[in-house]
Write an enzyme that holds these catalytic residues in place. Structure first.
Site, short mmCIF file in Angstrom:
data_model
loop_
_atom_site.label_atom_id
_atom_site.label_comp_id
_atom_site.label_asym_id
_atom_site.label_seq_id
_atom_site.Cartn_x
_atom_site.Cartn_y
_atom_site.Cartn_z
NE ARG A 185 -27.79 24.01 17.20
CZ ARG A 185 -27.21 25.00 16.54
NH1 ARG A 185 -26.94 24.87 15.24
NH2 ARG A 185 -26.90 26.13 17.15
CB CYS A 239 -29.95 30.58 13.63
SG CYS A 239 -28.75 31.90 13.40
#
Length: 284
Positions: free
Chosen positions: A182, A243
């Site tokens: 990611r 995050c």
């Protein structure tokens, strides 16, 4: 400087020894990704540590916010704690049943953020409890409301402007807890984010790299320091953790605290917010 409980992590044996302590309260803070198909509350109702109450990070949140589990106002947090039977004098122990201490780390951070330092995390979570032979109870818990006061401790929290400033002047290290895929935009984002990739100047420490012990327990402090060092993180410098939606960033905050860092903030908006604001810079 922020402070935290002397026992940041506790073992199943410690919890067992304190189940009947009048000043200890236990929370099951299990949270899972929406697509998992699991129901954390139902799992709690089927079996939990005796006396534990369920702490739902999606419910103890700012109403109407576009991002899930956004930090609530202090009065909302305090009201939720009172209803759960949590008092300002209680030592709170948090656990979850996913990845050792994922949402438990978020709960730990929330209590720090709202000025309640007496909070610990059960290292290894539910799996460690079960492996140690801990009692699994299905008895409904009806808490008695207690007095709880919440005050926002700003050093624990960062917003998008503070993150962008840190990326520009380099005075604070921005740590991204997402997977390497990611971070590098080789894996899709699970929150319908319009952009993949990373913040320029941020470093990647996937949160799971900090929890290599049995049942997802945290690594020893020296191993944590080595993990951060490999990513180029100087724990003596101020840190901001990010995050996807502000959950695993709290694993970074907790891991950094265990490793000796004391100037740690969490960017609550995280990639969910950053990627949607097209004025914010992105690499990837």
């Amino acid at each position: 400087m922020p402070r935290a409980a002397e026992r940041t992590l506790v073992s199943p044996a410690w919890v067992q020894d304190h189940l009947d302590a009048p000043d200890v309260r236990i929370l099951d803070a299990t949270w899972v990704m929406p697509a998992s198909g699991r129901d954390p509350r139902a799992e709690y109702e089927a079996a939990h540590i005796p006396g534990a109450v369920f702490f739902d990070i999606d419910a103890v949140a700012r109403a109407g916010a576009p991002k899930p589990h956004t930090v609530p106002p202090p009065d909302v947090f305090a009201s939720a704690c009172r209803a759960l039977g949590l008092g300002s004098h209680h030592h709170i122990v948090v656990y979850d049943r996913h990845a050792g201490a994922m949402a438990a780390a978020r709960a730990w951070w929330l209590f720090q953020l709202f000025g309640h330092a007496e909070v610990s995390v059960l290292d290894g979570g539910w799996d460690a409890w079960v492996a140690a032979g801990g009692v699994q109870d299905a008895t409904p818990v009806v808490p008695r409301p207690r007095a709880f006061t919440a005050r926002l401790c700003h050093p624990w929290l960062a917003d998008a402007d503070q993150v962008e400033k840190a990326l520009g002047d380099g005075r604070r290290t921005v740590i991204d807890a997402r997977s390497a895929g990611r971070f590098n935009s080789t894996e899709p984002e699970p929150w319908d984010s319009p952009r993949g990739g990373r913040m320029p100047g941020s470093v990647n420490v996937p949160f799971g790299d900090l929890m290599t012990g049995p049942h997802g327990a945290f690594s020893a402090p020296e191993a944590l320091r080595e993990t951060f060092a490999r990513a180029g993180v100087d724990l003596a410098r101020p840190l901001i953790a990010s995050c996807g939606t502000g959950v695993t960033a709290c694993v970074i905050a907790l891991g950094a605290w265990l490793a000796g860092a004391r100037d740690i903030a969490v960017y609550d908006g995280s990639w969910f917010e950053w990627s949607r604001d097209l004025s914010r810079p992105v690499i990837g």
